[in-house]
Design an enzyme around this catalytic site. Structure first.
Site, PDB file in Angstrom:
ATOM      1  N   LYS A 100      24.295  -6.891  27.778  1.00 38.90           N
ATOM      2  CA  LYS A 100      25.186  -7.246  26.511  1.00 38.90           C
ATOM      3  C   LYS A 100      25.448  -6.102  25.978  1.00 38.90           C
ATOM      4  O   LYS A 100      24.626  -5.326  25.220  1.00 38.90           O
ATOM      5  CB  LYS A 100      24.303  -8.298  25.867  1.00 38.90           C
ATOM      6  CG  LYS A 100      25.066  -8.734  24.571  1.00 38.90           C
ATOM      7  CD  LYS A 100      24.421  -9.704  23.809  1.00 38.90           C
ATOM      8  CE  LYS A 100      25.045 -10.468  22.723  1.00 38.90           C
ATOM      9  NZ  LYS A 100      25.670  -9.335  21.686  1.00 38.90           N
ATOM     10  N   TYR A 132      28.305 -15.415   8.564  1.00 36.71           N
ATOM     11  CA  TYR A 132      28.987 -14.033   8.618  1.00 36.71           C
ATOM     12  C   TYR A 132      29.507 -13.487   7.063  1.00 36.71           C
ATOM     13  O   TYR A 132      29.154 -12.245   6.834  1.00 36.71           O
ATOM     14  CB  TYR A 132      30.270 -14.006   9.528  1.00 36.71           C
ATOM     15  CG  TYR A 132      31.079 -12.976   9.350  1.00 36.71           C
ATOM     16  CD1 TYR A 132      30.515 -11.555  10.019  1.00 36.71           C
ATOM     17  CD2 TYR A 132      31.931 -12.517   8.432  1.00 36.71           C
ATOM     18  CE1 TYR A 132      31.280 -10.468  10.188  1.00 36.71           C
ATOM     19  CE2 TYR A 132      32.693 -11.559   8.428  1.00 36.71           C
ATOM     20  CZ  TYR A 132      32.318 -10.401   9.156  1.00 36.71           C
ATOM     21  OH  TYR A 132      33.037  -9.126   8.958  1.00 36.71           O
ATOM     22  N   GLU A 183      23.616 -10.332  32.786  1.00 37.70           N
ATOM     23  CA  GLU A 183      24.371  -9.073  32.789  1.00 37.70           C
ATOM     24  C   GLU A 183      23.968  -8.317  31.564  1.00 37.70           C
ATOM     25  O   GLU A 183      23.225  -8.929  30.728  1.00 37.70           O
ATOM     26  CB  GLU A 183      25.729  -9.240  33.034  1.00 37.70           C
ATOM     27  CG  GLU A 183      26.394 -10.158  31.688  1.00 37.70           C
ATOM     28  CD  GLU A 183      27.707 -10.913  32.065  1.00 37.70           C
ATOM     29  OE1 GLU A 183      28.580 -10.274  31.795  1.00 37.70           O
ATOM     30  OE2 GLU A 183      27.837 -12.285  32.513  1.00 37.70           O
ATOM     31  N   ARG A 241      38.488 -10.342  19.008  1.00 39.54           N
ATOM     32  CA  ARG A 241      37.932 -11.581  18.758  1.00 39.54           C
ATOM     33  C   ARG A 241      38.360 -12.399  17.456  1.00 39.54           C
ATOM     34  O   ARG A 241      38.513 -13.618  17.256  1.00 39.54           O
ATOM     35  CB  ARG A 241      36.377 -11.754  18.789  1.00 39.54           C
ATOM     36  CG  ARG A 241      35.694 -12.846  18.978  1.00 39.54           C
ATOM     37  CD  ARG A 241      34.055 -12.673  19.199  1.00 39.54           C
ATOM     38  NE  ARG A 241      33.600 -12.951  17.922  1.00 39.54           N
ATOM     39  CZ  ARG A 241      32.984 -13.910  17.648  1.00 39.54           C
ATOM     40  NH1 ARG A 241      32.660 -15.064  18.622  1.00 39.54           N
ATOM     41  NH2 ARG A 241      32.422 -14.025  16.418  1.00 39.54           N
TER      42      ARG A 241
END
Ligand code: IVH
Length: 632
Positions: A81, A2, A79, A102
């Site tokens: 995203k 990241y 499901e 988060r």
């Protein structure tokens, strides 16, 4: 990863300011708790997902699941995203009390004030007979805050009318809306919350589907398209269906989430790195477009890096017009075989930075030209040291480099001098008042009076704004210096280790390299930088000009800053992951192997050889009970 991407993004944004959206991750900070909002530790870490892109990877995943669970038939839950912002909501006595982003997975930001304005979030949990009573005492749900496309387009249209910069995509706009100080702004934006998981020990939650059902009963919006899937074929059909239908959804999705439906199996499989083994993100490939690469030009960064970029015939990708794309460096152009005049495929990586994927060779006319790096720019040599990918200006006194350094110096994560925007900075540089960052702190009101656009009041304001920002933390100061490889997070990590500027100036490469998450490359770069007499003079002059560098405060709750922990054996009160997250939140660092540098080894049931090794090395060994006492 990241950090690398984030740094790259920052570098690119400084080269292509027209591509920066106000809510780019560099402004919004998706993966790192910033100082604006209170940080909150997650009781159970907020993980991310491993990405897969095709059927082969899916089959390989299932094979691993079969092997690890010993079961040959598994049930999955599929499901959508959603491409938004992960959020954890907390309810006490049935009442919504907190929303946390988060962040880095261990600690997020408290954004209760803005999330509270999202209308489809129940402010009190709906009562339901089949819900266990304990839920109405304490409850947590996780989900995605999304910006529906229609609301997003409305917002951008309005911003266009007002001449404001447009948001790059709904995700950025959503993140920006949540990180507002003023909830009234958020309230107008039309955000929604969709719940997708419950990380609580409740006997009722046998499957992932049960989590969705419970969330529904309590009044949360849950993806109505979620579905039990019993085989690879089912999953592929589900994906195929949504690949075709995704554009008809009211919000953006970037793929599907496929989870092992049985929660016990899911837990047993554990976590690798930051992602659980029992779930994957089945992603759709990035959107691409074809256009003409009209020219290759270079831009100059604050470290003197000369970076080539493509000038493209404007083209629409994923909802925005793209006319520039990064080419990284000469080798990259060579490797991809890109020539000026080529028809190229362009893609948006992470929907933010456009990138040239490859040229379409069959469309060449013979008129295409090869790019070569200029040997000099306005008389300053461009050099590329042996073994390095990046070309640099030989003389860092070059105007553009100094300009980029100045912009960096006053930027948000550095000295954050709001009053000194680019326009003013350019003006002061032009008239020769500012040549280096030091000059900023030597400015006098009299210098400004008489300049264009400056009167009594505006001169006062600027001087005051500079004065108010003379004091910075060591981390900000270090970041402001613009040293290669020293991004904002790294600068703060280093600052925490050394505390004061004096200590930092004496640091060795090894000491810096040993800081978790920092490493040898940074250590080398920083110490080399500090060795130069010009740089030392810059630091001295800044202090002499009145800059005050505050001792770096340890991050809140950092009771175990700088300690290293190893867990071995099975813990009874929490999972290994949770234990590691707790340590992380307290500033410690969990690692997997015991060495002399390990501070504590926590021994659970059936420990391996690590416990023995710890005793041999004289490392403190803790039982689970002792560990709990320490952290609570
Ligand atoms: S489950 C273990 N379900 O995707 C991770 N995540 O890389 C649990 N996301 O930041 C995530 N829609 O915010 C899950 N239906 C969904 C999701 C979803 C979007 C986001 C999530 C996370 C990222 C995972």
């Amino acid at each position: 990863m990241y950090d690398g991407l984030n740094n790259e993004l920052k570098a690119l944004e400084s080269q292509f300011p027209d591509l920066v959206s106000t809510d780019s991750p560099t402004q919004v900070v998706g993966g790192e708790a910033t100082e604006k909002f209170a940080s909150v530790a997650h009781p159970v870490r907020m993980l991310s997902l491993q990405d897969i892109f095709d059927a082969d990877e899916l089959v390989a995943w299932e094979k691993r699941l079969h092997k690890l669970t010993g079961k040959t038939s598994l049930e999955y839950y599929g499901e959508l995203k959603m491409d938004g912002l992960a959020m954890r909501l907390v309810y006490r006595d049935g009442v919504f009390v907190q929303a946390v982003t988060r962040g880095d997975g261990t600690t997020g930001e408290d954004v209760t004030h803005t999330v509270a304005t999202i209308r489809n979030i129940p402010k009190t949990l709906h009562s339901h007979k089949a819900v266990p009573a304990s839920v109405y005492e304490y409850f947590e749900v996780r989900g995605e805050v999304i910006f529906p496309r229609a609301a997003f387009e409305k917002l951008n249209a309005q911003r266009a009318r007002e001449g404001l910069p447009l948001f790059a995509n709904p995700r950025n706009a959503g993140a920006g809306s949540i990180r507002q100080l003023d909830p009234a702004v958020t309230a107008q934006r039309g955000l929604e919350f969709i719940a997708y998981g419950i990380e609580m020990e409740l006997p009722e939650l046998v499957t992932h589907q049960d989590e969705h059902e419970l969330a529904r009963k309590l009044g949360f919006a849950v993806d109505p398209h979620d579905k039990v899937l019993s085989s690879i074929d089912d999953i592929l059909a589900y994906r195929e269906h949504w690949d075709k239908k995704r554009s008809s959804l009211p919000f953006n999705i970037d793929g599907l989430v496929i989870t092992l439906n049985n929660n016990a199996d899911f837990a047993q499989l554990g976590v690798v790195g930051k992602a659980p083994r029992g779930a994957v993100a089945f992603k759709y490939p990035a959107e691409t477009a074809t256009t003409i690469l009209e020219d290759i030009r270079v831009s100059i960064g604050r470290t003197g890096a000369v970076t080539p970029y493509a000038v493209l015939q404007p083209v629409q990708i994923a909802g925005t017009t793209v006319s520039r794309a990064t080419l990284h460096n000469e080798d990259e152009i060579e490797r991809k075989g890109i020539m000026i005049g080529d028809t190229v495929i362009v893609q948006k990586a992470g929907d933010i930075i456009p990138e040239v994927v490859e040229p379409i060779i069959s469309l060449r006319t013979g008129k295409e030209k090869k790019f070569s790096m200029p040997q000099s720019i306005n008389g300053v040599a461009v050099v590329r040291p042996e073994g390095e990918a990046v070309a640099r200006l030989a003389d860092l006194n070059y105007g553009e480099v100094r300009w980029q350094q100045l912009i960096h110096f006053v930027s948000k994560a550095a000295f954050d001098i709001e009053g000194l925007g680019e326009k003013t900075l350019a003006q002061l540089m032009e008239v020769g008042l500012i040549k280096s960052p030091v000059d900023i702190f030597r400015l006098k009101k009299d210098d400004l009076l008489g300049l264009d656009r400056f009167a009594e009041l505006s001169a006062d304001n600027l001087i005051r704004s500079i004065d108010e920002h003379r004091r910075v933390s060591l981390g900000r100061f270090l970041f402001a210096l613009g040293i290669r490889h020293v991004g904002s997070k790294t600068a703060n990590d280093i600052a925490e280790r050394f505390g004061t500027l004096d200590q930092l100036l004496m640091a060795t490469e090894e000491q810096i390299g040993d800081i978790p998450g920092v490493g040898a490359v940074v250590g080398h770069s920083l110490v080399q930088w500090l060795k130069s007499s010009t740089h030392r003079r810059l630091v001295d002059d800044l202090i002499a000009a009145g800059v005050v560098v505050d001792q770096q405060q340890r991050r809140a709750g950092g009771k175990y800053n700088g300690t290293t922990w190893v867990f071995t054996g099975t813990l009874e009160s929490m999972s290994r992951d949770e234990a590691e997250a707790r340590i992380d939140a307290l500033g410690g660092n969990a690692t997997s192997s015991v060495s002399k540098k390990t501070s504590y080894v926590v021994v659970g049931k059936d420990p391996g050889s690590k416990a023995e090794k710890a005793t041999q090395l004289g490392v403190t060994v803790l039982s689970e009970a002792e560990f709990l006492k320490l952290i609570n």
